[in-house]
Design an enzyme around this catalytic site. Structure first.
Site, PDB file in Angstrom:
ATOM      1  N   CYS A 289       0.771  -1.003  -0.145  1.00 46.08           N
ATOM      2  CA  CYS A 289      -0.059   0.237   0.357  1.00 46.08           C
ATOM      3  C   CYS A 289       1.220   1.041   0.070  1.00 46.08           C
ATOM      4  O   CYS A 289       1.342   0.972  -0.314  1.00 46.08           O
ATOM      5  CB  CYS A 289      -0.682   0.338   1.266  1.00 46.08           C
ATOM      6  N   ASN A 290       0.463   2.531   0.063  1.00 46.09           N
ATOM      7  CA  ASN A 290       1.470   3.674   0.126  1.00 46.09           C
ATOM      8  C   ASN A 290       1.953   3.686   1.191  1.00 46.09           C
ATOM      9  O   ASN A 290       2.787   3.794   0.408  1.00 46.09           O
ATOM     10  CB  ASN A 290      -0.013   5.035   0.326  1.00 46.09           C
TER      11      ASN A 290
END
Length: 100
Positions: free
Chosen positions: A7-8
């Site tokens: 994810c980020n």
């Protein structure tokens, strides 16, 4: 077997990873390692991945991640509903199916 969730920042998937680890332990899948980290770290770990699953919030990076992995393993999105409900069992099942 290495299942990587990306994810980020690597933070939002941590709860999902724990749920997936619990599901793997319940199924006695001792050979399964599940880890979450940010997309920036993927290039360091891509060679060890059996599958890479992207969080829905970075779905726009799917093509870039597939290029980075260069066909060494499947790269797929985590279903938004499964991600939102933190359904570790369902995400684990999908990962194992895609690996096999």
């Amino acid at each position: 077997m290495n299942i990587y969730l990306v994810c980020n920042a690597g933070m939002s998937t941590s709860i999902l990873v724990r749920r997936m680890q619990e599901a793997a332990a319940n199924q006695k899948l001792d050979h399964v390692e599940i880890e979450a980290f940010s997309v920036e770290i993927l290039d360091e770990k891509a060679d060890m991945a059996d599958i890479v699953l992207l969080g829905p919030q970075i779905r726009h990076m799917l093509g870039d991640v597939r290029k980075l992995v260069a066909g060494r393993c499947p790269v797929e999105l985590i279903d938004m509903k499964d991600y939102g409900t933190i359904n570790g069992q369902k995400v684990l099942e999908k990962a194992l199916k895609l690996i096999n």
